[in-house]
Write an enzyme that holds these catalytic residues in place. Sequence first.
Site, PDB file in Angstrom:
ATOM      1  CG  ASP A  37     -35.960 -37.413  23.729  1.00 13.95           C
ATOM      2  OD1 ASP A  37     -35.620 -36.273  22.953  1.00 13.95           O
ATOM      3  OD2 ASP A  37     -37.201 -37.851  23.911  1.00 13.95           O
ATOM      4  CD  GLU A  45     -37.130 -39.155  20.570  1.00 12.28           C
ATOM      5  OE1 GLU A  45     -37.949 -38.774  21.096  1.00 12.28           O
ATOM      6  OE2 GLU A  45     -36.747 -40.373  20.997  1.00 12.28           O
ATOM      7  CD  GLU A  57     -41.323 -35.919  20.703  1.00 13.93           C
ATOM      8  OE1 GLU A  57     -41.706 -35.429  21.722  1.00 13.93           O
ATOM      9  OE2 GLU A  57     -39.978 -36.566  20.809  1.00 13.93           O
ATOM     10  CG  HIS A  93     -43.407 -39.690  20.126  1.00 10.94           C
ATOM     11  ND1 HIS A  93     -44.668 -39.007  20.539  1.00 10.94           N
ATOM     12  CD2 HIS A  93     -42.456 -39.487  21.044  1.00 10.94           C
ATOM     13  CE1 HIS A  93     -44.437 -38.234  21.748  1.00 10.94           C
ATOM     14  NE2 HIS A  93     -43.074 -38.444  22.125  1.00 10.94           N
TER      15      HIS A  93
END
Length: 363
Positions: free
Chosen positions: A190, A214, A240, A288
């Site tokens: 991420d 991500e 998110e 999330h």
Amino acid sequence: MSAEVRSLEWSAYRIPTDAPEADGTLEWDATTVVVVHASAAGATGLGWTYAPAAAGHLVGELLAPHVLGRDAFDVPAANAAMARAVRNAGRPGVAATAISAVDVALWDLKARLLGVSLAVLLGRARDAVPVYASGGFVTWSDDRLRAWLDEHAGIPRAKIKIGGGPEDADLRRIGVARDALGPDRELYVDANGAYTAKQAIRFAAAFPDVRWFEEPVSSDDLDGLRRVRDAVRPDVAAGEYGYDLRYFARLAPVVDCLQADASRCGGITEWQRVAALAASVGLEVSGHCAPALHLGAALATTNLRHLEYFHDHVRIEALLFDGVATPGPGGVLRPAGDAVGHGLVLRPQDARPYLVATGYADH
């Protein structure tokens, strides 16, 4: 059957992290959780969001007048009324988190009034929910990273943060995680929007076996997300920071999996709409953070991929609430068999030392 919402109570708690934390674009040393209780006909529902204490003040100032006195069974109507109430304040951001906390509390209240679990109320689609371990902050040493991955050995997928330094340093940390996971567990990364599209594409070409990339670029960079998604091997995910349905409609064409956060997007009511939107274009959704908050809704979502078992929120939810589920064999969450609503109850004595603000409104 009807039951008038009689009161809304909110409290904000600031929980220090267990060590300094950072991702590719932000550093923090505490997390604030805003907890909402909604009461009707002798029952109380619990909701919460991870947001500044301002979200609680907004509950009292703008949202309570549009929820109090309303039938507790009409949750979508309350959600719509709250969305209208924040028009001038602005829906994205803090207002959306406040709406989310109240919406979750109202769904929990409705289920408790009916004496059923939240998953049964929404319509169960599965018996358990896969999770992935999430942490691996860029502030952690290699030893801390390995230890954390070992602690979650029962979860067959894990995500680490990247983007906190030079690309070669990120690649080295990814290599450490890949070795620690072994051949049978999946590695996710991420970047929290830390790269440009060209950086992300170049970087991904040097990845070992990584399955999930991500937010390689900012989630507001739709063209960049599309370019990265079309060029790299891992699935590209984002979402998110979605605060309304139109955001997800813009994002869906440029990702492989649509993330949504029921503590930000408008609660369980909006989560269900996001899942339907994703299904309409052949995408799965991933929850999330806030695994305890998402579990009931995730059990009722047919196109769910998994939930994020995020280090900070797992720790906070276990610290503040009774009834929190922990992953079982295969890295899945299951609610308690006799749980009513989402099954969680705040422990006031444990939460009180972290209290920073509170408010109450009744009808």
